[in-house]
Design a protein around this motif. Structure first.
Motif, PDB file in Angstrom:
ATOM      1  N   CYS A 157       7.186   2.913   4.605  1.00  8.46           N
ATOM      2  CA  CYS A 157       7.178   3.686   3.366  1.00  8.46           C
ATOM      3  C   CYS A 157       5.774   3.618   2.760  1.00  8.46           C
ATOM      4  CB  CYS A 157       8.200   3.123   2.384  1.00  8.46           C
ATOM      5  SG  CYS A 157       8.099   3.889   0.739  1.00  8.46           S
ATOM      6  N   CYS A 160       6.239   1.456  -0.791  1.00 11.08           N
ATOM      7  CA  CYS A 160       6.613   0.041  -0.845  1.00 11.08           C
ATOM      8  C   CYS A 160       6.429  -0.673   0.497  1.00 11.08           C
ATOM      9  CB  CYS A 160       8.056  -0.114  -1.327  1.00 11.08           C
ATOM     10  SG  CYS A 160       9.252   0.465  -0.117  1.00 11.08           S
ATOM     11  N   CYS A 178      10.666   5.885   1.645  1.00  3.74           N
ATOM     12  CA  CYS A 178      12.013   5.355   1.843  1.00  3.74           C
ATOM     13  C   CYS A 178      12.946   5.894   0.768  1.00  3.74           C
ATOM     14  CB  CYS A 178      12.000   3.831   1.876  1.00  3.74           C
ATOM     15  SG  CYS A 178      11.919   3.083   0.239  1.00  3.74           S
ATOM     16  N   HIS A 181      12.430   5.650  -2.822  1.00  2.00           N
ATOM     17  CA  HIS A 181      11.305   6.366  -3.430  1.00  2.00           C
ATOM     18  C   HIS A 181      11.369   7.879  -3.236  1.00  2.00           C
ATOM     19  CE1 HIS A 181       9.631   2.219  -3.251  1.00  2.00           C
ATOM     20  NE2 HIS A 181       9.369   2.566  -4.492  1.00  2.00           N
TER      21      HIS A 181
END
Ligand SMILES: [Zn+2]
Length: 253
Positions: A157, A160, A178, A181
């Motif tokens: 991601c 993150c 991901c 998000h």
């Protein structure tokens, strides 16, 4: 420095174009000089001695004289081999033309390709051996993105850096985001898991280790649309060979 220098090199013929009454310009993907145009005098005369070595998608070891900025020539060829399936199948032909045109756009004229010569040669070989050309094309397209200045993060991601989540692709964030998000990009591509999986897999797979690969038609269509979108929006190429694949209905639109 436009004096032609004698040279030996390996190559695969990309295309040929008539020149004057009896001559040809032949573009060859070479191991030492990248994509290079050669002037072949008298090539359209009947019984021309190098004829077999300058047919489209023929591979050979060439001896010629190569100039940096003037005309380059072929004087002899040996170990001439044909990719027979590709030569005789318009669809395979169209795929290889697209891969070569894309690579030519990525690397430009007469720029050495380094390890990419062997990658492209392997791609051609796999297609000739019956591996799905749509898949081989996807692999090359994903790998070449970086040469067009697009380096999507397909590893984790982008926000993150988790790797163990469900992902989607975000063009504006330049890679995977991901599930937690997804809200950052309302225009994310809404890809299903299998499509994301293959994008990731294709970005890492070794072409020299592929012996067979099966992808469903639905997933292939999703991959096609995803790569079209990335190439349209972020690379902005309009390739003749792609239009041909679409017009021939070889590719879904
Ligand atoms: Zn995340």
């Amino acid at each position: 420095m436009s004096q032609a220098q004698p040279a030996e090199f390996a190559g695969i013929v990309f295309f040929r174009r008539n020149y004057r009454e009896r001559d040809l310009l032949v573009k060859i993907l070479t191991d030492r000089f990248g994509f290079k145009m050669f002037f072949i005098r008298g090539a359209r005369k009947r019984g021309f001695r190098l004829n077999a070595a300058i047919l489209p998608f023929v591979q050979a070891e060439y001896v010629g004289s190569v100039s940096e900025d003037g005309l380059s020539f072929i004087n002899a060829a040996k170990e001439v081999t044909q990719y027979r399936q590709i030569l005789n199948n318009i669809e395979l032909n169209a795929y290889v033309s697209y891969i070569f045109e894309l690579a030519n756009a990525a690397f430009g004229e007469a720029k050495p390709l380094g390890g990419w010569f062997k990658q492209l040669q392997q791609a051609v070989l796999l297609i000739d051996q019956g591996i799905d050309p749509a898949i081989i094309t996807n692999i090359i397209e994903i790998r070449l993105l970086t040469y067009f200045g697009v380096q999507p993060n397909l590893h984790d991601c982008v926000i993150c850096h988790r790797t163990d989540e469900v992902f989607d692709f975000s063009e504006s964030y330049g890679g995977l985001i991901c599930r937690r998000h997804w809200s950052v990009d309302p225009h994310r591509l809404q890809l299903d898991r299998r499509t994301v999986y293959f994008l990731q897999f294709f970005s890492q797979v070794d072409l020299f280790k592929i012996h067979s690969i099966k992808v469903s038609q639905t997933t292939k269509n999703h991959l096609r649309r995803t790569l079209n979108r990335i190439y349209d929006n972020q690379v902005g190429l309009k390739l003749k060979s792609r239009r041909f694949l679409e017009e021939m209905k070889i590719w879904p639109i």
